[in-house]
Design an enzyme around this catalytic site. Sequence first.
Site, PDB file in Angstrom:
ATOM      1  N   PRO A 119       0.823  -1.206   0.000  1.00 18.39           N
ATOM      2  CG  PRO A 119      -0.482  -1.385   1.905  1.00 18.39           C
ATOM      3  CD  PRO A 119       0.668  -1.982   1.214  1.00 18.39           C
ATOM      4  CD  GLU A 120       3.334   3.447  -4.002  1.00 19.66           C
ATOM      5  OE1 GLU A 120       3.299   4.651  -4.309  1.00 19.66           O
ATOM      6  OE2 GLU A 120       3.855   2.580  -4.720  1.00 19.66           O
TER       7      GLU A 120
END
Length: 274
Positions: free
Chosen positions: A2-3
């Site tokens: 996840p960013e």
Amino acid sequence: MPELPEVETVKRGLESAIVGAVISKVTLRRRNLRAPFPENFEKLLAGQKITKIARRAKYLLFHFDSDVVLIAHLGMTGRFSVVVKGKKEELETHDHVVFDFSDGRKLVYNDTRRFGVMDICDKSEVATHKLLENLAPEPLGEEFTVNYLEKALSKRETPIKPTIMEQKIVVGVGNIYASEALFMAGISPLKPANTIGKKIPLLISCIHDVLNAAIKAGGSTISDFADVSGDSGYFQHSFHVYGRAGKLCSKCGNPIISIRQAGRATFYCEKCQK
DNA sequence: CTCCTGTCCTGCCGGC
DNA sequence: TGCCGGCAGGACAGGA
């Protein structure tokens, strides 16, 4: 993986699902992720009511009514799932933390590679917490200005791509969106960070655009919000360069190439990015 | 201060 | 078929 957009999507989902819920029990199925859980983790959270969920960089901040804050990072593969009463009674292999709520629901944290981390501190200590105190401005916040970025990059001779992934320069831009933003801005990932000069305003707006579009896509396409993790939650349908080595550039038709920078894959178009 | 490398972890994939 | 190496990658530690 996840960013920032994925973490923001998780945050919004959790916000609507579990703010107001009261934790009745906490179960740790192992004592560490990337780092050990704090002592008394379970006791500190049991009986607490969730009052707010916030995000700083890629960290989720769960606020409780006792002024205790749970800091959580999803690492690469971390995933929160809200389980409705009576569903999914058996846990899976990498379900490491279970928060039971007084209403019968559960919040389960699953993290295959255990790059995630959780810690607890007092509300007054969040800003100076070891994990958070050295973080750069938010990319979508007011502090991320042309003047700021000019100054931050002015002495950096390393290539721009790994540089914008540094949490001391700007937070939340990981490997995927770094490649994407540079493609959009027409900047070579190899260009020394202190030489992009007049393209700084363009780079900032491209970072804004790519993150905002991904957040928007996350909000609209991810039905099971809390299960955002890895590939499932990504803005992947809109990638221009990431993961597209050998495929043709959408702007000029030249093949996208893949190189390695600082141990990470970088994707770009040699013709469009100078 | 900047910069570089190694480390953590599991699963997947390609090569032989 | 099974084994092995490499890769994926966020972010820190530690050393130059």
